[in-house]
Design a protein around this motif. Structure first.
Motif, PDB file in Angstrom:
ATOM      1  N   LEU A 116       0.822  -1.211   0.000  1.00  0.00           N
ATOM      2  CA  LEU A 116       0.000   0.000   0.000  1.00  0.00           C
ATOM      3  C   LEU A 116       0.855   1.260   0.000  1.00  0.00           C
ATOM      4  N   ASP A 117       0.266   2.372  -0.459  1.00  0.00           N
ATOM      5  CA  ASP A 117       0.982   3.639  -0.352  1.00  0.00           C
ATOM      6  C   ASP A 117       0.983   4.094   1.106  1.00  0.00           C
ATOM      7  N   SER A 118       1.771   5.113   1.406  1.00  0.00           N
ATOM      8  CA  SER A 118       1.995   5.504   2.804  1.00  0.00           C
ATOM      9  C   SER A 118       0.713   6.003   3.477  1.00  0.00           C
ATOM     10  N   THR A 119      -0.158   6.695   2.744  1.00  0.00           N
ATOM     11  CA  THR A 119      -1.400   7.181   3.333  1.00  0.00           C
ATOM     12  C   THR A 119      -2.309   6.022   3.719  1.00  0.00           C
ATOM     13  N   ALA A 120      -2.467   5.060   2.813  1.00  0.00           N
ATOM     14  CA  ALA A 120      -3.300   3.890   3.105  1.00  0.00           C
ATOM     15  C   ALA A 120      -2.721   3.097   4.272  1.00  0.00           C
ATOM     16  N   GLN A 121      -1.404   2.967   4.323  1.00  0.00           N
ATOM     17  CA  GLN A 121      -0.777   2.263   5.439  1.00  0.00           C
ATOM     18  C   GLN A 121      -1.094   2.944   6.762  1.00  0.00           C
ATOM     19  N   TYR A 122      -1.033   4.264   6.764  1.00  0.00           N
ATOM     20  CA  TYR A 122      -1.273   4.992   8.008  1.00  0.00           C
ATOM     21  C   TYR A 122      -2.730   4.874   8.441  1.00  0.00           C
ATOM     22  N   ILE A 123      -3.645   4.916   7.468  1.00  0.00           N
ATOM     23  CA  ILE A 123      -5.065   4.735   7.777  1.00  0.00           C
ATOM     24  C   ILE A 123      -5.298   3.373   8.425  1.00  0.00           C
ATOM     25  N   LEU A 124      -4.740   2.332   7.843  1.00  0.00           N
ATOM     26  CA  LEU A 124      -4.936   0.983   8.377  1.00  0.00           C
ATOM     27  C   LEU A 124      -4.237   0.805   9.718  1.00  0.00           C
ATOM     28  N   PHE A 125      -3.057   1.364   9.842  1.00  0.00           N
ATOM     29  CA  PHE A 125      -2.316   1.281  11.099  1.00  0.00           C
ATOM     30  C   PHE A 125      -3.130   1.876  12.246  1.00  0.00           C
ATOM     31  N   LEU A 126      -3.679   3.089  12.042  1.00  0.00           N
ATOM     32  CA  LEU A 126      -4.469   3.717  13.095  1.00  0.00           C
ATOM     33  C   LEU A 126      -5.777   2.975  13.326  1.00  0.00           C
ATOM     34  N   SER A 127      -6.343   2.402  12.272  1.00  0.00           N
ATOM     35  CA  SER A 127      -7.587   1.642  12.430  1.00  0.00           C
ATOM     36  C   SER A 127      -7.381   0.427  13.316  1.00  0.00           C
ATOM     37  N   THR A 128      -6.276  -0.280  13.134  1.00  0.00           N
ATOM     38  CA  THR A 128      -5.990  -1.434  13.996  1.00  0.00           C
ATOM     39  C   THR A 128      -5.735  -0.987  15.435  1.00  0.00           C
ATOM     40  N   LEU A 129      -5.044   0.134  15.567  1.00  0.00           N
ATOM     41  CA  LEU A 129      -4.738   0.643  16.905  1.00  0.00           C
ATOM     42  C   LEU A 129      -6.015   1.029  17.654  1.00  0.00           C
ATOM     43  N   PHE A 130      -6.981   1.599  16.926  1.00  0.00           N
ATOM     44  CA  PHE A 130      -8.214   2.101  17.524  1.00  0.00           C
ATOM     45  C   PHE A 130      -9.348   1.070  17.553  1.00  0.00           C
ATOM     46  N   HIS A 131      -9.203  -0.073  16.893  1.00  0.00           N
ATOM     47  CA  HIS A 131     -10.385  -0.868  16.565  1.00  0.00           C
ATOM     48  C   HIS A 131     -11.185  -1.345  17.783  1.00  0.00           C
ATOM     49  N   ASP A 132     -10.535  -1.570  18.913  1.00  0.00           N
ATOM     50  CA  ASP A 132     -11.243  -2.031  20.113  1.00  0.00           C
ATOM     51  C   ASP A 132     -11.230  -0.997  21.229  1.00  0.00           C
ATOM     52  N   ILE A 133     -11.098   0.275  20.876  1.00  0.00           N
ATOM     53  CA  ILE A 133     -10.948   1.331  21.891  1.00  0.00           C
ATOM     54  C   ILE A 133     -12.106   1.350  22.881  1.00  0.00           C
ATOM     55  N   GLU A 134     -13.322   1.050  22.412  1.00  0.00           N
ATOM     56  CA  GLU A 134     -14.455   1.150  23.324  1.00  0.00           C
ATOM     57  C   GLU A 134     -14.855  -0.181  23.954  1.00  0.00           C
ATOM     58  N   LYS A 135     -13.967  -1.167  23.880  1.00  0.00           N
ATOM     59  CA  LYS A 135     -14.164  -2.308  24.777  1.00  0.00           C
ATOM     60  C   LYS A 135     -13.965  -1.860  26.223  1.00  0.00           C
ATOM     61  N   ARG A 136     -13.272  -0.745  26.393  1.00  0.00           N
ATOM     62  CA  ARG A 136     -13.053  -0.215  27.748  1.00  0.00           C
ATOM     63  C   ARG A 136     -14.361   0.236  28.393  1.00  0.00           C
ATOM     64  N   SER A 137     -15.351   0.631  27.583  1.00  0.00           N
ATOM     65  CA  SER A 137     -16.609   1.130  28.140  1.00  0.00           C
ATOM     66  C   SER A 137     -17.780   0.176  27.955  1.00  0.00           C
ATOM     67  N   THR A 138     -17.611  -0.864  27.145  1.00  0.00           N
ATOM     68  CA  THR A 138     -18.743  -1.752  26.847  1.00  0.00           C
ATOM     69  C   THR A 138     -18.573  -3.166  27.386  1.00  0.00           C
ATOM     70  N   THR A 139     -17.400  -3.496  27.884  1.00  0.00           N
ATOM     71  CA  THR A 139     -17.143  -4.866  28.335  1.00  0.00           C
ATOM     72  C   THR A 139     -17.900  -5.175  29.626  1.00  0.00           C
ATOM     73  N   THR A 140     -18.578  -6.314  29.603  1.00  0.00           N
ATOM     74  CA  THR A 140     -19.365  -6.730  30.755  1.00  0.00           C
ATOM     75  C   THR A 140     -19.447  -8.248  30.795  1.00  0.00           C
ATOM     76  N   HIS A 141     -20.039  -8.779  31.834  1.00  0.00           N
ATOM     77  CA  HIS A 141     -20.218 -10.224  31.980  1.00  0.00           C
ATOM     78  C   HIS A 141     -21.694 -10.580  31.784  1.00  0.00           C
ATOM     79  N   GLU A 142     -21.938 -11.627  31.032  1.00  0.00           N
ATOM     80  CA  GLU A 142     -23.295 -12.106  30.814  1.00  0.00           C
ATOM     81  C   GLU A 142     -23.336 -13.616  30.965  1.00  0.00           C
ATOM     82  N   ILE A 143     -24.500 -14.126  31.311  1.00  0.00           N
ATOM     83  CA  ILE A 143     -24.708 -15.569  31.370  1.00  0.00           C
ATOM     84  C   ILE A 143     -25.259 -16.018  30.021  1.00  0.00           C
ATOM     85  N   ILE A 144     -24.501 -16.828  29.302  1.00  0.00           N
ATOM     86  CA  ILE A 144     -24.900 -17.336  27.996  1.00  0.00           C
ATOM     87  C   ILE A 144     -24.860 -18.861  28.050  1.00  0.00           C
TER      88      ILE A 144
END
Length: 382
Positions: free
Chosen positions: A69-97
């Motif tokens: 990929l070109d450098s812009t696309a690489q940077y977009i994907l790099f930040l996307s992977t870094l951010f992809h689970d950012i809100e597991k910090r606010s949504t993670t919980t325990h459930e009975i399944i």
């Protein structure tokens, strides 16, 4: 593929292997929170969310597709992977399944997309197109894993192609799988490969799906009985232009310069003319009622007009647009955006100043208009 005239990067966060994780953690202090967020052992035997995030980023950087990929696309994907689970910090919980306690993070992707947009808009003044690719990649990062099991997989991949690059989305999803320890990794990777083949079959693998017309696109995205290649006869006789943007972005100025000949229905004007208190819920209800009455007069006459309000969320826009569409109007959304600093400066220079904290609060709730919402969308950004 997107084109950016000048190189854009977040200071101190470079894609150099091996990665300088100390610098990355220093720049993004929220990563520290992820170290304390557990994950379900069935899907993530590697442990906490931070450990997973590091593994995902490392897996991405090793991909041959990523290196091409070109450098812009690489940077977009790099930040996307870094951010992809950012809100597991606010949504993670325990459930009975099925009688067992499980760790789940419902809606973490959707919430994460809003958080990413807010961070990149407020703190880094990220170019609009780059920011939206990153936000939408975070929003859709689970799609390649389950798209093939949905009722209409073809529609899923076509819709995602209008929001970001499906090839990049697949790379993010594969990184997400390779950056974990689980028993069914090969099965998940196989599902992603089916996603890839479907995107290629629909000719939306590394570009947006091409519709025969904007009207055909709108009908396909909103109905189940329309084929993506359908080219409908356009029977829409007049246009309603829906403005969308933060207070202070310059909607009134834009109308004066470009749409002065159109009649206008303006929530702010109704509020001021009637001296309604914007903090009074009953008054706001009256504003909506009067605006609908004004709009219906124009709609019955099939007269083009401008609907001027902030219209920042998809739910708010939909309530109005459904009314306009019922009258067979062609709806065009014009979304206006400027750097937050400039918006705040312009707001302070207006006759009717909106409190800065109100604008900052609204900026965190923005839903960027998507193509299923209107027949046409213009993004006017800088």
């Amino acid at each position: 593929m997107i084109t950016i005239n000048k190189k854009w990067e977040i200071p101190g966060v470079q894609i150099e292997y091996p990665l300088d994780w100390n610098s990355i953690e220093k720049e993004f202090d929220w990563l520290e929170e992820l170290k304390n967020i557990p994950q379900d052992a069935i899907w993530h035997q590697e442990g906490d969310v931070f450990t997973h995030t590091k593994m995902v980023v490392e897996a991405l950087l090793k991909m041959e597709d990523f290196k091409d990929l070109d450098s812009t696309a690489q940077y977009i994907l790099f930040l996307s992977t870094l951010f992809h689970d950012i809100e597991k910090r606010s949504t993670t919980t325990h459930e009975i399944i099925d009688g067992q306690e499980r760790i789940v993070s419902p809606n973490h992707a959707k919430k994460g997309a809003h958080t990413v947009r807010s961070i990149l808009f407020e703190k880094y003044n990220t170019p609009f197109e780059i920011r939206e690719h990153i936000s939408n990649l975070v929003r859709l990062h689970g799609l390649p894993l389950w798209a093939i099991d949905r009722e209409d997989p073809t529609k899923e991949v076509i819709k995602s192609s209008l929001m970001t690059n499906n090839k990049w989305l697949s790379m993010l999803a594969r990184s997400d799988v390779l950056g974990r320890i689980c028993e069914d990794k090969e099965d998940i990777l196989y599902k992603i490969s089916l996603f890839d083949e479907l995107c290629k079959e629909q000719d939306c693998w590394d570009k947006p799906y091409t519709f025969a017309s904007n009207y055909g696109r709108f009908l396909y995205l909103n109905r189940s009985d329309i084929a993506p290649f359908y080219h409908p006869f356009e029977d829409l006789k007049f246009e309603v232009i829906v403005l969308s943007g933060l207070p202070g972005v310059g909607k009134d100025t834009f109308i004066q310069k470009n749409l002065e000949e159109y009649p206008m229905v303006s929530l702010d004007n109704i509020r001021r003319e009637n001296q309604f208190d914007p903090t009074n819920t009953k008054h706001n209800g009256k504003v909506i009622q009067l605006a609908k009455e004004e709009a219906k007069v124009l709609l019955r006459k099939k007269e083009p007009f401008v609907f001027n309000a902030t219209n920042l969320t998809s739910d708010l826009r939909q309530k109005w647009i459904s009314l306009f569409v019922d009258y067979k109007a062609k709806v065009r959304i014009i979304y206006l955006e400027k750097p937050l600093k400039e918006i705040l400066q312009q707001n302070n220079q207006r006759q009717w100043v909106v409190p800065e904290q109100v604008i900052l609060k609204l900026s965190k709730k923005i839903d960027i208009p998507q193509y299923h919402e209107a027949h046409e969308i213009d993004y006017i950004t800088q």
